[in-house]
Design a protein around this motif. Structure first.
Motif, PDB file in Angstrom:
ATOM      1  N   LEU A   1       0.835  -1.202   0.000  1.00  0.00           N
ATOM      2  CA  LEU A   1       0.000   0.000   0.000  1.00  0.00           C
ATOM      3  C   LEU A   1       0.869   1.252   0.000  1.00  0.00           C
ATOM      4  O   LEU A   1       0.612   2.200  -0.760  1.00  0.00           O
ATOM      5  CB  LEU A   1      -0.926  -0.007   1.221  1.00  0.00           C
ATOM      6  CG  LEU A   1      -1.787   1.248   1.427  1.00  0.00           C
ATOM      7  CD1 LEU A   1      -2.724   1.470   0.244  1.00  0.00           C
ATOM      8  CD2 LEU A   1      -2.588   1.134   2.729  1.00  0.00           C
ATOM      9  N   GLU A   2       1.893   1.266   0.835  1.00  0.00           N
ATOM     10  CA  GLU A   2       2.786   2.428   0.910  1.00  0.00           C
ATOM     11  C   GLU A   2       3.475   2.672  -0.432  1.00  0.00           C
ATOM     12  O   GLU A   2       3.586   3.818  -0.886  1.00  0.00           O
ATOM     13  CB  GLU A   2       3.838   2.209   2.004  1.00  0.00           C
ATOM     14  CG  GLU A   2       3.282   2.111   3.418  1.00  0.00           C
ATOM     15  CD  GLU A   2       2.782   3.443   3.949  1.00  0.00           C
ATOM     16  OE1 GLU A   2       3.121   4.485   3.352  1.00  0.00           O
ATOM     17  OE2 GLU A   2       2.047   3.442   4.952  1.00  0.00           O
TER      18      GLU A   2
ATOM     19  N   TYR B   1       0.913   3.710  -3.221  1.00  0.00           N
ATOM     20  CA  TYR B   1       0.381   5.053  -2.977  1.00  0.00           C
ATOM     21  C   TYR B   1       1.294   6.133  -3.557  1.00  0.00           C
ATOM     22  O   TYR B   1       0.847   7.238  -3.867  1.00  0.00           O
ATOM     23  CB  TYR B   1       0.198   5.264  -1.470  1.00  0.00           C
ATOM     24  CG  TYR B   1      -0.429   6.592  -1.108  1.00  0.00           C
ATOM     25  CD1 TYR B   1      -1.766   6.856  -1.401  1.00  0.00           C
ATOM     26  CD2 TYR B   1       0.314   7.586  -0.473  1.00  0.00           C
ATOM     27  CE1 TYR B   1      -2.344   8.072  -1.071  1.00  0.00           C
ATOM     28  CE2 TYR B   1      -0.253   8.807  -0.135  1.00  0.00           C
ATOM     29  CZ  TYR B   1      -1.579   9.045  -0.438  1.00  0.00           C
ATOM     30  OH  TYR B   1      -2.152  10.252  -0.112  1.00  0.00           O
ATOM     31  N   GLU B   2       2.576   5.788  -3.719  1.00  0.00           N
ATOM     32  CA  GLU B   2       3.527   6.739  -4.292  1.00  0.00           C
ATOM     33  C   GLU B   2       3.283   6.966  -5.782  1.00  0.00           C
ATOM     34  O   GLU B   2       3.704   7.979  -6.339  1.00  0.00           O
ATOM     35  CB  GLU B   2       4.964   6.239  -4.083  1.00  0.00           C
ATOM     36  CG  GLU B   2       5.405   6.173  -2.628  1.00  0.00           C
ATOM     37  CD  GLU B   2       5.489   7.540  -1.983  1.00  0.00           C
ATOM     38  OE1 GLU B   2       5.882   8.495  -2.685  1.00  0.00           O
ATOM     39  OE2 GLU B   2       5.150   7.664  -0.792  1.00  0.00           O
TER      40      GLU B   2
ATOM     41  N   GLN C   1      -3.443   6.638  -6.651  1.00  0.00           N
ATOM     42  CA  GLN C   1      -4.427   6.577  -5.573  1.00  0.00           C
ATOM     43  C   GLN C   1      -5.583   5.660  -5.946  1.00  0.00           C
ATOM     44  O   GLN C   1      -6.552   5.531  -5.199  1.00  0.00           O
ATOM     45  CB  GLN C   1      -4.940   7.985  -5.248  1.00  0.00           C
ATOM     46  CG  GLN C   1      -3.886   8.878  -4.599  1.00  0.00           C
ATOM     47  CD  GLN C   1      -4.444  10.228  -4.202  1.00  0.00           C
ATOM     48  OE1 GLN C   1      -5.353  10.749  -4.841  1.00  0.00           O
ATOM     49  NE2 GLN C   1      -3.899  10.802  -3.141  1.00  0.00           N
TER      50      GLN C   1
ATOM     51  N   TYR D   1      -5.995   3.449   7.514  1.00  0.00           N
ATOM     52  CA  TYR D   1      -5.337   3.597   6.213  1.00  0.00           C
ATOM     53  C   TYR D   1      -6.280   3.993   5.075  1.00  0.00           C
ATOM     54  O   TYR D   1      -5.865   4.024   3.922  1.00  0.00           O
ATOM     55  CB  TYR D   1      -4.624   2.287   5.843  1.00  0.00           C
ATOM     56  CG  TYR D   1      -3.476   1.961   6.765  1.00  0.00           C
ATOM     57  CD1 TYR D   1      -2.247   2.597   6.634  1.00  0.00           C
ATOM     58  CD2 TYR D   1      -3.634   1.031   7.792  1.00  0.00           C
ATOM     59  CE1 TYR D   1      -1.193   2.311   7.488  1.00  0.00           C
ATOM     60  CE2 TYR D   1      -2.586   0.734   8.653  1.00  0.00           C
ATOM     61  CZ  TYR D   1      -1.373   1.379   8.499  1.00  0.00           C
ATOM     62  OH  TYR D   1      -0.334   1.095   9.351  1.00  0.00           O
TER      63      TYR D   1
ATOM     64  N   ASP E   1      -7.360   6.774   4.083  1.00  0.00           N
ATOM     65  CA  ASP E   1      -6.989   7.982   3.340  1.00  0.00           C
ATOM     66  C   ASP E   1      -5.983   7.704   2.227  1.00  0.00           C
ATOM     67  O   ASP E   1      -5.754   8.563   1.368  1.00  0.00           O
ATOM     68  CB  ASP E   1      -6.406   9.027   4.295  1.00  0.00           C
ATOM     69  CG  ASP E   1      -7.460   9.581   5.258  1.00  0.00           C
ATOM     70  OD1 ASP E   1      -8.660   9.472   4.926  1.00  0.00           O
ATOM     71  OD2 ASP E   1      -7.084  10.091   6.324  1.00  0.00           O
ATOM     72  N   LYS E   2      -5.383   6.526   2.238  1.00  0.00           N
ATOM     73  CA  LYS E   2      -4.416   6.182   1.200  1.00  0.00           C
ATOM     74  C   LYS E   2      -5.041   5.322   0.106  1.00  0.00           C
ATOM     75  O   LYS E   2      -4.323   4.787  -0.745  1.00  0.00           O
ATOM     76  CB  LYS E   2      -3.222   5.448   1.814  1.00  0.00           C
ATOM     77  CG  LYS E   2      -2.371   6.342   2.713  1.00  0.00           C
ATOM     78  CD  LYS E   2      -1.054   5.692   3.069  1.00  0.00           C
ATOM     79  CE  LYS E   2      -0.173   6.685   3.834  1.00  0.00           C
ATOM     80  NZ  LYS E   2       1.162   6.139   4.121  1.00  0.00           N
ATOM     81  N   ALA E   3      -6.353   5.206   0.137  1.00  0.00           N
ATOM     82  CA  ALA E   3      -7.034   4.374  -0.851  1.00  0.00           C
ATOM     83  C   ALA E   3      -8.214   5.117  -1.462  1.00  0.00           C
ATOM     84  O   ALA E   3      -8.810   5.993  -0.836  1.00  0.00           O
ATOM     85  CB  ALA E   3      -7.514   3.078  -0.203  1.00  0.00           C
TER      86      ALA E   3
END
Length: 237
Positions: free
Chosen positions: A17-18, A21-22, A25, A40, A42-44
Motif C-alpha cells: 500500500l505504501e 500510494y507513491e 491513488q 489507512y 486515506d491512502k485508498a
C-alpha cells in the motif's frame, strides 16, 4: 491510470500500500479489521471492512477489469487459497499472493495465483550478500541468473579505466551506472577511459556469483586496517 486492490493489510499488504500510494491513488483496500481500515483509508480510493472469504462480497467490491490484486492474509493458509480461487473465478487476470511455504505456494499457483511472493525469503536473499561483503551496498535479485547490485570500487579496479578493468570478462558484470559515496544520484559512464576512484559506487548487473566474487575483493582501506592490526600484535623490535 492503473488500479489495484489489496486484500488483507498484514505487513506485506501494508508495505505494498505504501509503495503503490507513491504512484497512484487508484487503490482498493479490504480487511475485516475495522480499525486497520479506518487507519489507512486515506491512502485508498475505496476502503472496505469485509471478510475476504465471502465470494459474493469480493465480486461486488473488486471490478473484473482491475489491473492486479495483492493478497496478504498472514498465516491463514486455507483462507488465502480460497480467496485466490475466488479471484480467479471473478476473472482477475493478475493475482499476487503472499505464501508461507513452498507447498503453500504450489497450491496457490494451482488455484489461480499468477505470482507467489515469499517476502521473508526474498528479503533474506537481498540482505545476506550485503552482510557477507562490506563493499556491497545494495543487492536485488531480478531472476535466477540476473541481479543488480551497488558495489564500491575495490583494489581490482582502482586506478584502472573502464576498459582496463574489463569487469565483463573477469566477473561477467556490466557497469550500468556510477555514483559517489556521499551522493544518491547515479550517472552513466559514457567515457571508456574513466578511471575508477575509491569513492565510486558502481551499479552493476550480472550473476549473483559474479557479484559476490567482485564484492569479496578487499579495498585499500580494509587492507590497511588489517595490516595495522597485524602490526599492533607483532610490533617491530
Amino acid at each position: 491510470m492503473k488500479q489495484f486492490a489489496i486484500i488483507g493489510l498484514g505487513s506485506f499488504g501494508l508495505r505494498m500500500l505504501e509503495e503503490l500510494y507513491e504512484i497512484t491513488q487508484e487503490i482498493i483496500i479490504i480487511d475485516k479489521d475495522k480499525e486497520i481500515i479506518e487507519k489507512y483509508k486515506d491512502k485508498a480510493q475505496a476502503a472496505y471492512v469485509a471478510d475476504a472469504i465471502n465470494e459474493k462480497a469480493l465480486s461486488k467490491l473488486i471490478p473484473e477489469e482491475i489491473d492486479a490484486v495483492i493478497v496478504d492474509l498472514g498465516g491463514k493458509i486455507e483462507v488465502s487459497i480460497m480467496v485466490t480461487n475466488y479471484l480467479k473465478k471473478i476473472g482477475i487476470k493478475n493475482i499476487l499472493v503472499k505464501a508461507q511455504t513452498d507447498e503453500h505456494g504450489e497450491v496457490l499457483s494451482m488455484v489461480g495465483a499468477t505470482q507467489v511472493i515469499f517476502p521473508d525469503r526474498e528479503a533474506a536473499k537481498r540482505i545476506t550478500p550485503m552482510l557477507a561483503s562490506s563493499l556491497l551496498f545494495n543487492f536485488m535479485p531480478i531472476s535466477e541468473n540476473l541481479a543488480l547490485a551497488e558495489v564500491q570500487a575495490n583494489d581490482y579496479c582502482l586506478g584502472k579505466t573502464l576498459i582496463e578493468a574489463n569487469l565483463r570478462q573477469e566477473f561477467g558484470l556490466n557497469v550500468v551506472a556510477m555514483r559517489k559515496v556521499l551522493h544518491d544520484d547515479f550517472l552513466f559512464i559514457n567515457d571508456p577511459t574513466y578511471i575508477f576512484l575509491e569513492e565510486d559506487i558502481l551499479l552493476v548487473a550480472g550473476t549473483e556469483d559474479g557479484i559476490n566474487k567482485f564484492s569479496s575483493r578487499s579495498n585499500i582501506k580494509e587492507k590497511q586496517a588489517i595490516g595495522d592490526l597485524f602490526r599492533s600484535f607483532f610490533p617491530k623490535r
